[in-house]
Design a protein around this motif. Structure first.
Motif, PDB file in Angstrom:
ATOM      1  N   UNK A 100       0.837  -1.205   0.000  1.00  0.00           N
ATOM      2  CA  UNK A 100       0.000   0.000   0.000  1.00  0.00           C
ATOM      3  C   UNK A 100       0.872   1.256   0.000  1.00  0.00           C
ATOM      4  N   UNK A 101       1.917   1.274   0.823  1.00  0.00           N
ATOM      5  CA  UNK A 101       2.817   2.427   0.869  1.00  0.00           C
ATOM      6  C   UNK A 101       3.583   2.572  -0.449  1.00  0.00           C
ATOM      7  N   UNK A 102       4.025   1.455  -1.010  1.00  0.00           N
ATOM      8  CA  UNK A 102       4.751   1.481  -2.273  1.00  0.00           C
ATOM      9  C   UNK A 102       3.862   2.020  -3.387  1.00  0.00           C
ATOM     10  N   UNK A 103       2.603   1.627  -3.399  1.00  0.00           N
ATOM     11  CA  UNK A 103       1.669   2.118  -4.412  1.00  0.00           C
ATOM     12  C   UNK A 103       1.461   3.623  -4.254  1.00  0.00           C
ATOM     13  N   UNK A 104       1.341   4.112  -3.018  1.00  0.00           N
ATOM     14  CA  UNK A 104       1.193   5.553  -2.789  1.00  0.00           C
ATOM     15  C   UNK A 104       2.396   6.304  -3.357  1.00  0.00           C
ATOM     16  N   UNK A 105       3.591   5.797  -3.078  1.00  0.00           N
ATOM     17  CA  UNK A 105       4.808   6.443  -3.562  1.00  0.00           C
ATOM     18  C   UNK A 105       4.839   6.420  -5.083  1.00  0.00           C
ATOM     19  N   UNK A 106       4.494   5.278  -5.677  1.00  0.00           N
ATOM     20  CA  UNK A 106       4.495   5.148  -7.130  1.00  0.00           C
ATOM     21  C   UNK A 106       3.509   6.119  -7.764  1.00  0.00           C
ATOM     22  N   UNK A 107       2.320   6.212  -7.214  1.00  0.00           N
ATOM     23  CA  UNK A 107       1.313   7.126  -7.756  1.00  0.00           C
ATOM     24  C   UNK A 107       1.803   8.565  -7.638  1.00  0.00           C
ATOM     25  N   UNK A 108       2.365   8.931  -6.497  1.00  0.00           N
ATOM     26  CA  UNK A 108       2.885  10.288  -6.327  1.00  0.00           C
ATOM     27  C   UNK A 108       4.006  10.579  -7.311  1.00  0.00           C
ATOM     28  N   UNK A 109       4.881   9.615  -7.524  1.00  0.00           N
ATOM     29  CA  UNK A 109       5.990   9.804  -8.449  1.00  0.00           C
ATOM     30  C   UNK A 109       5.483   9.980  -9.869  1.00  0.00           C
ATOM     31  N   UNK A 110       4.503   9.178 -10.266  1.00  0.00           N
ATOM     32  CA  UNK A 110       3.966   9.259 -11.616  1.00  0.00           C
ATOM     33  C   UNK A 110       3.258  10.595 -11.837  1.00  0.00           C
ATOM     34  N   UNK A 111       2.739  11.199 -10.786  1.00  0.00           N
ATOM     35  CA  UNK A 111       1.998  12.442 -10.918  1.00  0.00           C
ATOM     36  C   UNK A 111       2.914  13.660 -11.063  1.00  0.00           C
ATOM     37  N   UNK A 112       4.189  13.511 -10.764  1.00  0.00           N
ATOM     38  CA  UNK A 112       5.103  14.641 -10.867  1.00  0.00           C
ATOM     39  C   UNK A 112       5.288  15.086 -12.305  1.00  0.00           C
ATOM     40  N   UNK A 113       5.461  16.388 -12.482  1.00  0.00           N
ATOM     41  CA  UNK A 113       5.743  16.917 -13.813  1.00  0.00           C
ATOM     42  C   UNK A 113       7.198  16.719 -14.196  1.00  0.00           C
ATOM     43  N   UNK A 114       8.042  16.569 -13.222  1.00  0.00           N
ATOM     44  CA  UNK A 114       9.464  16.359 -13.488  1.00  0.00           C
ATOM     45  C   UNK A 114      10.039  15.482 -12.391  1.00  0.00           C
ATOM     46  N   UNK A 115      11.191  14.891 -12.684  1.00  0.00           N
ATOM     47  CA  UNK A 115      11.834  13.980 -11.740  1.00  0.00           C
ATOM     48  C   UNK A 115      12.376  14.749 -10.547  1.00  0.00           C
ATOM     49  N   UNK A 116      12.150  14.207  -9.391  1.00  0.00           N
ATOM     50  CA  UNK A 116      12.714  14.779  -8.172  1.00  0.00           C
ATOM     51  C   UNK A 116      13.491  13.691  -7.472  1.00  0.00           C
ATOM     52  N   UNK A 117      14.597  14.028  -6.834  1.00  0.00           N
ATOM     53  CA  UNK A 117      15.352  13.050  -6.047  1.00  0.00           C
ATOM     54  C   UNK A 117      14.526  12.653  -4.850  1.00  0.00           C
ATOM     55  N   UNK A 118      14.494  11.356  -4.560  1.00  0.00           N
ATOM     56  CA  UNK A 118      13.773  10.868  -3.397  1.00  0.00           C
ATOM     57  C   UNK A 118      14.520  11.306  -2.146  1.00  0.00           C
ATOM     58  N   UNK A 119      13.752  11.627  -1.115  1.00  0.00           N
ATOM     59  CA  UNK A 119      14.333  12.112   0.115  1.00  0.00           C
ATOM     60  C   UNK A 119      13.575  11.542   1.291  1.00  0.00           C
ATOM     61  N   UNK A 120      14.192  11.543   2.399  1.00  0.00           N
ATOM     62  CA  UNK A 120      13.464  11.194   3.610  1.00  0.00           C
ATOM     63  C   UNK A 120      13.766  12.239   4.655  1.00  0.00           C
ATOM     64  N   UNK A 121      12.816  12.496   5.513  1.00  0.00           N
ATOM     65  CA  UNK A 121      13.067  13.359   6.653  1.00  0.00           C
ATOM     66  C   UNK A 121      13.113  12.479   7.872  1.00  0.00           C
TER      67      UNK A 121
END
Length: 190
Positions: free
Chosen positions: A166-187
């Protein structure tokens, strides 16, 4: 809630060069000092056939990218019908395979670890050369506007496979929705 994020640093040429050039260094998870960090483990306990279908579909996407979604669906159904995947030895093998895939994929990422707290004794000790380094302060909104940020939840138990997917799918959907590539980050809220 704070509007800032912090990065603890040692005083060395690398850190000073980054300050001078106004740059972040995004490290691969394989270079982290904690061998358990970003290992992406999970448990199959409580998983049903639908969870396994997701698991095998994602595994086939990685291992056999040439398959169409229909071909993958047929292969997944054959695996589920046989049921051998539920045997203990098979579960260990599936976890090993999936762990390898996740490790390969996560090592393609660059990460910067930040904290919500500027006065954390352990952070100063571990990441600032035993309190001899410095702590950088960043505007949280600016960071979040420019980079993909994730809050890190620490747990004593591995997540279930279902929660992991479920978390992986959320991340995948968010990534696909981006207009451009962003480096993954964690806080990090340590």
């Amino acid at each position: 809630m704070s509007n800032f994020l912090y990065r603890y640093r040692v005083v060395d040429d690398h850190a000073l060069d980054g300050l001078e050039k106004n740059e972040f260094y995004f490290a691969s998870p394989s270079s982290f000092n904690d061998p358990f960090d970003c290992k992406n483990q999970f448990t199959f306990k409580g998983s049903d056939d639908n969870d396994w279908r997701l698991f095998f579909d994602m595994q086939l996407q990685h291992m056999k990218p040439q398959l169409s979604s229909e071909e993958r669906r047929i292969e997944v159904e054959e695996i589920v019908q046989i049921g051998k995947y539920k045997e203990t030895s098979s579960i260990k093998e599936q976890r090993r395979r999936w762990g390898k895939i996740l490790e390969e994929e996560s090592n393609k990422l660059g990460m910067v670890c930040l904290s919500k707290y500027p006065k954390d004794i352990l952070m100063w000790s571990h990441y600032s050369d035993k309190h001899r380094g410095f702590c950088l302060k960043f505007d949280k909104k600016i960071i979040e506007d420019h980079f993909r940020c994730f809050h890190v939840d620490y747990s004593r138990q591995y997540p279930t496979f279902k929660k992991f997917v479920e978390e992986l799918i959320k991340i995948t959907i968010n990534t696909m929705a981006d207009d451009f590539w962003r480096n993954d980050r964690k806080t990090d809220d340590s």
